[in-house]
Motif scaffolding. Structure first.
Motif, mmCIF file in Angstrom:
data_model
loop_
_atom_site.group_PDB
_atom_site.id
_atom_site.type_symbol
_atom_site.label_atom_id
_atom_site.label_comp_id
_atom_site.label_asym_id
_atom_site.label_seq_id
_atom_site.Cartn_x
_atom_site.Cartn_y
_atom_site.Cartn_z
ATOM 1 N N LYS A 153 4.673 -11.944 3.785
ATOM 2 C CA LYS A 153 4.746 -13.074 4.712
ATOM 3 C C LYS A 153 4.023 -14.299 4.129
ATOM 4 C CE LYS A 153 2.332 -12.915 8.456
ATOM 5 N NZ LYS A 153 1.759 -12.352 9.675
ATOM 6 N N LYS A 154 2.912 -14.056 3.422
ATOM 7 C CA LYS A 154 2.133 -15.153 2.833
ATOM 8 C C LYS A 154 2.679 -15.574 1.465
ATOM 9 C CE LYS A 154 -2.108 -13.952 5.260
ATOM 10 N NZ LYS A 154 -3.416 -13.284 5.170
ATOM 11 N N GLU A 155 3.757 -14.906 1.019
ATOM 12 C CA GLU A 155 4.419 -15.220 -0.246
ATOM 13 C C GLU A 155 3.464 -15.160 -1.432
ATOM 14 O OE1 GLU A 155 6.611 -18.853 0.259
ATOM 15 O OE2 GLU A 155 8.032 -17.911 1.628
ATOM 16 N N LEU A 156 2.598 -14.152 -1.438
ATOM 17 C CA LEU A 156 1.678 -13.927 -2.546
ATOM 18 C C LEU A 156 2.302 -12.963 -3.548
ATOM 19 C CD1 LEU A 156 -1.594 -13.414 -0.479
ATOM 20 C CD2 LEU A 156 -0.959 -15.441 -1.794
ATOM 21 N N THR A 157 1.839 -13.015 -4.783
ATOM 22 C CA THR A 157 2.248 -12.054 -5.796
ATOM 23 C C THR A 157 1.225 -10.930 -5.796
ATOM 24 O OG1 THR A 157 3.272 -13.761 -7.134
ATOM 25 C CG2 THR A 157 2.694 -11.712 -8.251
ATOM 26 N N LEU A 158 1.711 -9.709 -5.734
ATOM 27 C CA LEU A 158 0.842 -8.539 -5.653
ATOM 28 C C LEU A 158 0.532 -7.977 -7.029
ATOM 29 C CD1 LEU A 158 -0.488 -6.142 -4.114
ATOM 30 C CD2 LEU A 158 1.769 -5.076 -4.100
ATOM 31 N N VAL A 159 -0.753 -7.666 -7.239
ATOM 32 C CA VAL A 159 -1.174 -6.932 -8.430
ATOM 33 C C VAL A 159 -1.847 -5.651 -7.919
ATOM 34 C CG1 VAL A 159 -2.509 -6.982 -10.561
ATOM 35 C CG2 VAL A 159 -1.547 -9.114 -9.646
ATOM 36 N N PRO A 160 -1.137 -4.519 -7.989
ATOM 37 C CA PRO A 160 -1.661 -3.276 -7.411
ATOM 38 C C PRO A 160 -2.592 -2.533 -8.379
ATOM 39 C CG PRO A 160 0.565 -2.921 -8.174
ATOM 40 C CD PRO A 160 0.222 -4.354 -8.480
ATOM 41 N N LEU A 161 -3.878 -2.829 -8.324
ATOM 42 C CA LEU A 161 -4.845 -2.168 -9.195
ATOM 43 C C LEU A 161 -5.269 -0.806 -8.644
ATOM 44 C CD1 LEU A 161 -7.085 -5.223 -10.146
ATOM 45 C CD2 LEU A 161 -5.131 -4.273 -11.369
ATOM 46 N N CYS A 162 -5.111 -0.610 -7.354
ATOM 47 C CA CYS A 162 -5.478 0.663 -6.720
ATOM 48 C C CYS A 162 -4.371 1.701 -6.954
ATOM 49 C CB CYS A 162 -5.670 0.431 -5.223
ATOM 50 S SG CYS A 162 -5.840 1.935 -4.261
ATOM 51 N N PRO A 163 -4.724 2.877 -7.457
ATOM 52 C CA PRO A 163 -3.710 3.920 -7.695
ATOM 53 C C PRO A 163 -2.939 4.312 -6.435
ATOM 54 C CG PRO A 163 -5.785 4.526 -8.734
ATOM 55 C CD PRO A 163 -6.055 3.298 -7.905
ATOM 56 N N PHE A 164 -3.596 4.319 -5.282
ATOM 57 C CA PHE A 164 -2.920 4.669 -4.028
ATOM 58 C C PHE A 164 -1.836 3.637 -3.699
ATOM 59 C CE2 PHE A 164 -2.451 4.825 0.603
ATOM 60 C CZ PHE A 164 -2.205 6.166 0.792
ATOM 61 N N VAL A 165 -2.154 2.377 -3.901
ATOM 62 C CA VAL A 165 -1.175 1.306 -3.648
ATOM 63 C C VAL A 165 -0.006 1.425 -4.623
ATOM 64 C CG1 VAL A 165 -0.791 -1.190 -3.620
ATOM 65 C CG2 VAL A 165 -2.918 -0.242 -2.694
ATOM 66 N N ALA A 166 -0.304 1.646 -5.904
ATOM 67 C CA ALA A 166 0.753 1.786 -6.908
ATOM 68 C C ALA A 166 1.660 2.968 -6.557
ATOM 69 C CB ALA A 166 0.145 1.965 -8.288
ATOM 70 N N HIS A 167 1.069 4.071 -6.110
ATOM 71 C CA HIS A 167 1.851 5.247 -5.716
ATOM 72 C C HIS A 167 2.717 4.919 -4.500
ATOM 73 C CE1 HIS A 167 2.918 9.443 -5.173
ATOM 74 N NE2 HIS A 167 2.626 9.294 -3.892
ATOM 75 N N TYR A 168 2.154 4.219 -3.524
ATOM 76 C CA TYR A 168 2.923 3.853 -2.330
ATOM 77 C C TYR A 168 4.151 3.024 -2.725
ATOM 78 C CZ TYR A 168 4.200 2.123 2.259
ATOM 79 O OH TYR A 168 4.901 1.840 3.401
ATOM 80 N N ILE A 169 3.952 2.062 -3.627
ATOM 81 C CA ILE A 169 5.067 1.208 -4.053
ATOM 82 C C ILE A 169 6.108 2.028 -4.814
ATOM 83 C CG2 ILE A 169 5.693 -0.733 -5.549
ATOM 84 C CD1 ILE A 169 2.951 -1.945 -4.732
ATOM 85 N N LYS A 170 5.655 2.981 -5.604
ATOM 86 C CA LYS A 170 6.593 3.850 -6.325
ATOM 87 C C LYS A 170 7.441 4.646 -5.341
ATOM 88 C CE LYS A 170 6.582 7.104 -10.149
ATOM 89 N NZ LYS A 170 5.774 7.950 -11.015
ATOM 90 N N GLU A 171 6.829 5.081 -4.241
ATOM 91 C CA GLU A 171 7.536 5.850 -3.213
ATOM 92 C C GLU A 171 8.404 4.952 -2.319
ATOM 93 O OE1 GLU A 171 7.321 9.370 -2.725
ATOM 94 O OE2 GLU A 171 6.451 9.207 -4.720
ATOM 95 N N HIS A 172 8.091 3.676 -2.247
ATOM 96 C CA HIS A 172 8.813 2.708 -1.404
ATOM 97 C C HIS A 172 9.213 1.516 -2.281
ATOM 98 C CE1 HIS A 172 6.166 5.050 1.268
ATOM 99 N NE2 HIS A 172 7.162 4.968 2.125
ATOM 100 N N PRO A 173 10.243 1.690 -3.117
ATOM 101 C CA PRO A 173 10.585 0.692 -4.143
ATOM 102 C C PRO A 173 10.922 -0.697 -3.630
ATOM 103 C CG PRO A 173 11.903 2.704 -4.390
ATOM 104 C CD PRO A 173 11.096 2.853 -3.138
ATOM 105 N N LYS A 174 11.224 -0.830 -2.355
ATOM 106 C CA LYS A 174 11.562 -2.172 -1.851
ATOM 107 C C LYS A 174 10.393 -3.140 -2.031
ATOM 108 C CE LYS A 174 10.169 -2.150 2.977
ATOM 109 N NZ LYS A 174 10.545 -2.630 4.272
ATOM 110 N N TRP A 175 9.174 -2.617 -2.145
ATOM 111 C CA TRP A 175 7.999 -3.473 -2.289
ATOM 112 C C TRP A 175 7.779 -3.935 -3.722
ATOM 113 C CZ3 TRP A 175 6.627 -5.558 1.949
ATOM 114 C CH2 TRP A 175 6.752 -4.869 3.151
#
Length: 99
Positions: free
Chosen positions: A66-88
């Motif tokens: 919503k804030k139109e930011l670019t995400l840098v997922p340094l947390c392994p949990f976040v990276a795993h979540y994105i891998k499981e939910h590719p739309k992100w």
């Protein structure tokens, strides 16, 4: 069963959080002008396995989008979540390999 949680962007503590009666699950971040680095996710042991961490990340990603930011997922949990939910993946800084 995931209960409805309300995301709080605690800018003072630099983290997204759910303010629950006895615990505050959160994901810490570093914010620059147009990027947000998610650095660490913490869910109290008593709340693990209930989907709270995933819900926290989902709502944080919705806010980042919503804030139109670019995400840098340094947390392994976040990276795993994105891998499981590719739309992100579209939020992730181009050129960063998240697996």
């Amino acid at each position: 069963m995931i209960m409805p949680y309300t995301l709080v962007d605690n800018e003072e503590k630099k983290r997204y959080e759910f303010q629950l009666p006895e615990h505050i699950p959160h994901v810490e971040y570093i914010r620059t002008k147009d990027k947000i680095y998610l650095t660490h996710t913490e869910v109290p042991t008593e709340l693990e396995g209930q989907g709270i961490g995933s819900e926290l990340i989902k709502q944080a990603l919705e806010d980042i989008d919503k804030k139109e930011l670019t995400l840098v997922p340094l947390c392994p949990f976040v990276a795993h979540y994105i891998k499981e939910h590719p739309k992100w993946k579209e939020l992730v800084l181009k050129g960063i390999n998240i697996g």
